[in-house]
Design a protein around this motif. Structure first.
Motif, short mmCIF file in Angstrom:
data_model
loop_
_atom_site.label_atom_id
_atom_site.label_comp_id
_atom_site.label_asym_id
_atom_site.label_seq_id
_atom_site.Cartn_x
_atom_site.Cartn_y
_atom_site.Cartn_z
N UNK A 140 42.82 6.50 -4.89
CA UNK A 140 42.68 7.71 -4.06
C UNK A 140 43.28 7.53 -2.67
N UNK A 141 43.14 6.35 -2.11
CA UNK A 141 43.62 6.11 -0.75
C UNK A 141 45.09 5.72 -0.70
N UNK A 142 45.69 5.52 -1.88
CA UNK A 142 47.09 5.11 -1.93
C UNK A 142 47.28 3.70 -1.40
N UNK A 143 46.28 2.85 -1.62
CA UNK A 143 46.35 1.46 -1.16
C UNK A 143 47.51 0.73 -1.81
N UNK A 144 47.94 -0.35 -1.17
CA UNK A 144 49.02 -1.17 -1.74
C UNK A 144 48.52 -2.03 -2.89
N UNK A 145 47.20 -2.19 -2.98
CA UNK A 145 46.68 -3.00 -4.07
C UNK A 145 45.17 -3.06 -4.10
N UNK A 167 52.99 -1.49 -10.39
CA UNK A 167 53.67 -1.75 -9.11
C UNK A 167 52.72 -2.14 -7.98
N UNK A 168 51.42 -1.92 -8.18
CA UNK A 168 50.44 -2.26 -7.13
C UNK A 168 50.11 -3.75 -7.16
N UNK A 169 49.69 -4.27 -6.02
CA UNK A 169 49.30 -5.68 -5.91
C UNK A 169 47.90 -5.85 -6.51
N UNK A 170 47.74 -6.88 -7.34
CA UNK A 170 46.43 -7.19 -7.91
C UNK A 170 46.05 -8.62 -7.55
N UNK A 180 47.62 -10.84 -12.62
CA UNK A 180 47.33 -10.95 -11.19
C UNK A 180 48.58 -11.38 -10.42
N UNK A 181 48.74 -10.83 -9.21
CA UNK A 181 49.84 -11.23 -8.34
C UNK A 181 49.48 -12.45 -7.51
N UNK A 182 48.18 -12.64 -7.27
CA UNK A 182 47.71 -13.82 -6.54
C UNK A 182 46.25 -14.07 -6.90
N UNK A 183 45.76 -15.28 -6.63
CA UNK A 183 44.34 -15.57 -6.78
C UNK A 183 43.78 -16.02 -5.43
N UNK A 184 42.54 -15.63 -5.18
CA UNK A 184 41.81 -16.08 -4.00
C UNK A 184 40.85 -17.17 -4.43
N UNK A 216 50.94 -17.18 -6.40
CA UNK A 216 50.43 -17.42 -5.06
C UNK A 216 48.91 -17.61 -5.04
N UNK A 217 48.47 -18.53 -4.18
CA UNK A 217 47.05 -18.81 -3.99
C UNK A 217 46.70 -18.64 -2.52
#
Length: 215
Positions: free
Chosen positions: A85-90, A110-113, A131-135, A168-169
């Motif tokens: 809804x907010x059009x966030x990048x991810x 196309x969004x970052x996950x 996933x594009x990255x892990x935390x 990426x981490x």
């Protein structure tokens, strides 16, 4: 949602919600961005957080607008509907949140996950789910999350790299500027910070102190 993502954007990842600061939230966010934050995640959780959907959307839209002025990606924590809804990048999800594979379907390709991963197995599952990255964390003892798990330290990142996790981490949990170099040496692409910036008297200086250790 549109996400253009690179490892460099994880360098200094600021995570916060209104519950994390006693000051004006948008002023804190603006100062942090001025200090050199490279990515921002809205994590509106806990007793003191904004509860109504309408207020949360207003908060997300305004935070996104602030981030866009600095050309910094805006990520929403946990709430896939709010992210869309907010059009966030991810979107960033934890292990107790929406499954990463389901999150990917909702936010699109196309969004970052981002996905929180405590173990090597969880990191591998995140990779498989797109996933594009892990935390990864907590690196050190933290008081920003009531449900924080036992400390794993930078060595967990090294173990993940040695096991073949190559996306990426970003490290999280109790990180101070003096920890930065050891974390990067372990194989992390960046650090994520909540209270060390959000609770600081000068978020701008706090962010700049972290940035100085990332060079």
């Amino acid at each position: 949602m549109t996400g253009s993502f690179s490892r460099e954007q994880l360098s200094l990842y600021f995570i916060a919600g209104t519950q994390d600061t006693s000051r004006d939230f948008f002023q804190v966010l603006t100062e942090a961005l001025e200090g050199g934050v490279t990515m921002f995640q809205l994590r509106e959780k806990g007793e003191k957080s904004v509860q109504s959907e309408e207020e949360r959307l207003h908060l997300a839209l305004k935070a996104k607008e602030v981030c866009s002025r600095f050309k910094v990606p805006f990520i929403v924590n946990d709430d896939a509907e709010l992210a869309v809804k907010s059009g966030a990048d991810g979107l960033h999800v934890g292990q107790e949140d929406l499954r990463a594979s389901e999150a990917r379907k909702i936010i699109g390709s196309s969004a970052v996950l981002g996905v929180s991963a405590y173990t090597i197995e969880e990191a591998a599952e995140a990779v498989e789910a797109g996933a594009d990255y892990v935390g990864v964390g907590p690196m050190y003892a933290t008081f920003s999350k009531q449900d924080a798990k036992a400390v794993v330290g930078p060595e967990r990142i090294t173990q993940m790299r040695e096991s073949g996790i190559n996306i990426p981490i970003v490290a999280i949990g109790g990180i101070q500027p003096e920890h930065t170099k050891a974390i990067l040496q372990s194989g992390a692409d960046g650090i994520s910070v909540i209270s060390a910036i959000a609770s600081s008297q000068s978020p701008r200086k706090a962010a700049a102190d972290f940035r100085s250790q990332l060079i």
